[in-house]
Scaffold this motif. Structure first.
Motif, PDB file in Angstrom:
ATOM      1  N   GLU A 192       0.693  -1.354  -0.056  1.00 51.25           N
ATOM      2  CA  GLU A 192      -0.050  -0.053   0.058  1.00 51.25           C
ATOM      3  C   GLU A 192       0.826   1.315  -0.197  1.00 51.25           C
ATOM      4  O   GLU A 192       2.136   1.064   0.381  1.00 51.25           O
ATOM      5  CB  GLU A 192      -1.013  -0.056   1.292  1.00 51.25           C
ATOM      6  N   PHE A 193       0.368   2.463  -0.447  1.00 52.49           N
ATOM      7  CA  PHE A 193       0.922   3.651  -0.034  1.00 52.49           C
ATOM      8  C   PHE A 193       0.849   4.099   1.151  1.00 52.49           C
ATOM      9  O   PHE A 193      -0.167   3.769   1.976  1.00 52.49           O
ATOM     10  CB  PHE A 193       0.091   4.807  -1.144  1.00 52.49           C
ATOM     11  N   ILE A 194       1.764   5.018   1.664  1.00 50.92           N
ATOM     12  CA  ILE A 194       1.646   5.483   3.071  1.00 50.92           C
ATOM     13  C   ILE A 194       0.489   6.771   2.907  1.00 50.92           C
ATOM     14  O   ILE A 194       0.771   7.522   1.988  1.00 50.92           O
ATOM     15  CB  ILE A 194       2.853   6.314   3.563  1.00 50.92           C
ATOM     16  N   LYS A 195      -0.532   6.873   3.841  1.00 45.42           N
ATOM     17  CA  LYS A 195      -1.378   7.770   3.530  1.00 45.42           C
ATOM     18  C   LYS A 195      -0.939   9.239   3.919  1.00 45.42           C
ATOM     19  O   LYS A 195      -1.117  10.223   3.422  1.00 45.42           O
ATOM     20  CB  LYS A 195      -2.639   7.451   4.663  1.00 45.42           C
ATOM     21  N   TYR A 196      -0.017   9.291   5.157  1.00 43.43           N
ATOM     22  CA  TYR A 196       0.589  10.822   5.408  1.00 43.43           C
ATOM     23  C   TYR A 196       1.528  10.971   4.516  1.00 43.43           C
ATOM     24  O   TYR A 196       2.534  10.364   4.473  1.00 43.43           O
ATOM     25  CB  TYR A 196       0.858  10.496   6.786  1.00 43.43           C
ATOM     26  N   LYS A 197       1.505  12.191   4.055  1.00 44.66           N
ATOM     27  CA  LYS A 197       2.525  12.621   3.168  1.00 44.66           C
ATOM     28  C   LYS A 197       2.968  14.042   3.479  1.00 44.66           C
ATOM     29  O   LYS A 197       2.173  15.085   3.725  1.00 44.66           O
ATOM     30  CB  LYS A 197       2.132  12.625   1.473  1.00 44.66           C
ATOM     31  N   THR A 198       4.448  14.426   3.309  1.00 45.65           N
ATOM     32  CA  THR A 198       4.613  15.838   3.299  1.00 45.65           C
ATOM     33  C   THR A 198       4.607  16.596   1.894  1.00 45.65           C
ATOM     34  O   THR A 198       4.607  15.971   0.874  1.00 45.65           O
ATOM     35  CB  THR A 198       5.903  15.834   4.173  1.00 45.65           C
ATOM     36  N   ARG A 199       4.982  17.868   1.666  1.00 41.76           N
ATOM     37  CA  ARG A 199       5.042  18.418   0.531  1.00 41.76           C
ATOM     38  C   ARG A 199       6.093  18.239  -0.186  1.00 41.76           C
ATOM     39  O   ARG A 199       6.295  18.508  -1.261  1.00 41.76           O
ATOM     40  CB  ARG A 199       4.664  19.869   0.783  1.00 41.76           C
ATOM     41  N   LEU A 200       7.188  17.532   0.523  1.00 42.82           N
ATOM     42  CA  LEU A 200       8.641  17.221  -0.050  1.00 42.82           C
ATOM     43  C   LEU A 200       8.324  16.056  -0.997  1.00 42.82           C
ATOM     44  O   LEU A 200       9.021  16.131  -2.012  1.00 42.82           O
ATOM     45  CB  LEU A 200       9.573  16.940   0.942  1.00 42.82           C
ATOM     46  N   ILE A 201       7.489  15.407  -0.907  1.00 44.77           N
ATOM     47  CA  ILE A 201       7.132  14.102  -1.825  1.00 44.77           C
ATOM     48  C   ILE A 201       6.664  14.706  -3.103  1.00 44.77           C
ATOM     49  O   ILE A 201       7.019  14.504  -4.177  1.00 44.77           O
ATOM     50  CB  ILE A 201       6.424  13.094  -1.333  1.00 44.77           C
TER      51      ILE A 201
END
Length: 611
Positions: A192-201
């Motif tokens: 799965e993808f990680i739900k939480y993301k920063t703007r850096l990705i």
């Protein structure tokens, strides 16, 4: 060996949150999740598997689908516990008793900034193996890489062949990629993808597109590109091989798993060169168990070759040196590849609140959000957010094969610092505190971005030797890192590419600026020169725990082969090796997914052999 019934206290910390778990809680948890409370094994099984790692768990699960087949799994480690489920705690477990504290033998001009100037090679020591302590990253390798393995005489190992087994395990939750022809939604191992993301990705992916790397499913066979990291997690919690393949089958009466058991020798009849059992030690008592069909080593790229050599299978001169009777002269341990990285390409940012910083991640509200929903910053696999594959200008590959994997971090090594923080990343790498503070102390616990360049196809080849004939000694491991100048050139080219990414508008809007790190011995070089970066790479030379090829696969007549394409040890009957040590050459992978695939494929080969 420590008796598992003795009380033991585990002190664990997530930032400022400290919890203490007693052994009683640990045992209560595992009795509900693993196996049958087995205290001693039966005297005989159809199959004895040594190692409950990524491949061994799969193999045990698949072989016991036949209720008439009995399987014993011997595992030196213990079952998982609550904290091993927490993705953000992955770095912490590199330094606990869930890992083997292996060290590479000292090598001149590498790992100069590490404690005692030695590279640290932790490997998983648990029911679930390294999948209990890794960063959960799911990668499969490029089609051309598997096709050339098959072309070398390893029938059944082309991309088309291995894709079938990658898909067999997989249960994807990857949004628009779920129903691609190379994915599967009905397996038992969540991806799965990680739900939480920063703007850096988002900046990483946009910068990649600007430089010509599209945003893709990076496991798709069609083309290279960048993508969100894919992880073996289930609703934000680590899904080890044990959880995926063993726990659902814990009620099978034909599957026995014995933790805290150290295999010391494969029992082999020297007259007919047939394996018939395993000698092991548990609670300081020596036992023997026999296998009616096969003994299968799934102990990983360090322990499997060590056990072969202790059992009389290996290089003649080395076994003679340790007075081990020779069963079969084979090049066990003579080939060792590893993926290394340089974690020091760090960019400072002029915007706060952008990156993961441990003291913020470990806030109580984030902990409870993860406990309730499996979401938030705690669910990130050590702050890894993206993967990108590139071919640098120095690549000599003619096919669509990358020479570098970029691991985009929503922060950097300094994200684990600050008052009350664990400093787990730097300590997990065993970086000298003085070297780290001198190089990065001025930006500790600030907002940063970094991308780790992983050297995918090193020209430098290592090897592994026995230290002595004591099965409780660690073998001698020689990484032989960066002895080929092409490896240095490739890593420097990767650093230049990362700098080009940081120079694009998506990163410049956050003021991305390369940090001038000061390393001992590098001050004589001009900052940002190729010579400076080579010195820096040799100072912080870090393994990504992807050792392979120590029990190298190859057809009859291959002078470097230990097992054949059906993973049978050459010249020895009823003995196979089923783990990442059989991969004969470097592949663009983190090795957990390939090890699971190898377990799936081996199970079918073994079933076919014993119809």
């Amino acid at each position: 060996m420590r008796n598992i019934s003795q009380p033991r206290i585990c002190h664990c910390q997530i930032g400022r949150l400290k919890l203490t778990l007693s052994n009683k809680y640990h045992l209560k948890l595992t009795s509900n999740n693993v196996i049958s409370g087995l205290k001693s094994p039966l005297p005989e099984y159809d199959y004895v598997i040594v190692g409950a790692g990524s491949a061994g768990c799969v193999l045990a699960s698949r072989l016991t689908e036949d209720p008439d087949v009995t399987v014993l799994v011997l595992e030196v480690g213990k079952p998982e516990m609550f904290f091993t489920d927490v993705p953000s705690m992955a770095p912490y477990f590199q330094r606990t008793d869930y890992s083997w504290p292996y060290y590479m033998e000292p090598q001149k001009n590498v790992c100069l900034g590490m404690i005692n100037k030695r590279c640290y090679w932790p490997r998983g020591r648990a029911v679930g193996g390294t999948s209990v302590i890794n960063y959960m990253i799911y990668t499969r390798g490029r089609p051309a890489e598997w096709d050339r393995i098959a072309a070398a005489g390893n029938y059944g190992w082309s991309y088309k062949d291995v894709l079938k087994y990658y898909k067999k395990s997989e249960r994807t939750n990857l949004e628009q990629y779920d129903y691609s022809p190379h994915r599967n939604t009905t397996g038992v191992m969540n991806v799965e993808f990680i739900k939480y993301k920063t703007r850096l990705i988002d900046a990483f992916l946009e910068a990649g597109r600007i430089l010509g790397s599209p945003t893709v499913d990076y496991n798709a066979p069609e083309k290279l590109g960048f993508g969100y990291v894919q992880t073996t997690t289930r609703v934000g919690r680590r899904l080890s091989a044990a959880k995926a393949f063993l726990h659902p089958n814990k009620r099978r009466s034909n599957l026995h798993i014995l933790p805290m058991a150290t295999a010391t020798k494969v029992l082999i009849d020297p007259a007919n060169k047939s394996a018939y059992g395993v000698q092991f030690v548990r609670n300081r008592i020596k036992y023997e168990v026999t296998a009616k069909r096969e003994v299968i080593l799934s102990a990983g790229p360090i322990a499997s070759p060590q056990l072969l050599m202790l059992s009389g299978i290996g290089p003649r001169d080395q076994l003679s040196r340790h007075e081990i009777p020779l069963i079969k002269d084979l090049p066990v341990g003579r080939t060792l590849y590893d993926h290394i990285t340089f974690p020091g390409v760090i960019f400072t940012l002029n915007t706060t609140g952008l990156s993961f910083i441990e003291t913020k991640v470990s806030a109580i509200n984030n902990i409870f959000a993860w406990l309730q929903f499996g979401d938030g910053e705690v669910a990130t696999p050590g702050a890894v957010e993206g993967i990108g594959y590139i071919k640098t200008p120095v690549s000599t590959e003619t096919e669509d094969i990358p020479d570098i994997e970029l691991i985009s971090i929503g922060g950097s090594m300094v994200s684990d610092g600050g008052p009350g923080a664990s400093k787990a990343v730097r300590r997990g790498m065993k970086i000298s505190e003085d070297v780290f503070d001198n190089a990065f102390g001025s930006i500790d616990s600030t907002d940063t971005w970094s991308a780790f360049p992983m050297l995918l196809h090193p020209k430098s080849v290592g090897w592994l030797d026995l230290k002595d004939s004591n099965p409780f000694s660690h073998p001698r491991m020689y990484g032989n890192y960066l002895t080929d100048p092409m490896d240095v050139a490739t890593l420097v080219a990767a650093i230049r590419y990362v700098q080009a990414l940081a120079a694009t508008p998506p990163f410049q809007k956050y003021g991305a600026k390369i940090h001038r790190a000061h390393y001992p011995g590098c001050s004589k070089f001009v900052f940002d020169s190729d010579e400076y970066w080579e010195c820096a790479i040799r100072t912080l030379t870090v393994t990504l725990h992807h050792q392979i090829a120590t029990c190298r696969m190859g057809p009859q007549g291959d002078p470097r082969a230990v097992v054949d394409p059906e993973l049978r040890v050459h010249g020895v009957n009823r003995l196979r090796v089923v783990d990442s040590s059989i991969i004969p050459r470097t592949v663009s992978v983190h090795t957990h997914a390939p090890a699971v695939m190898i377990g799936e494929k081996a199970a079918d080969m073994i079933k076919a052999a014993w119809k």
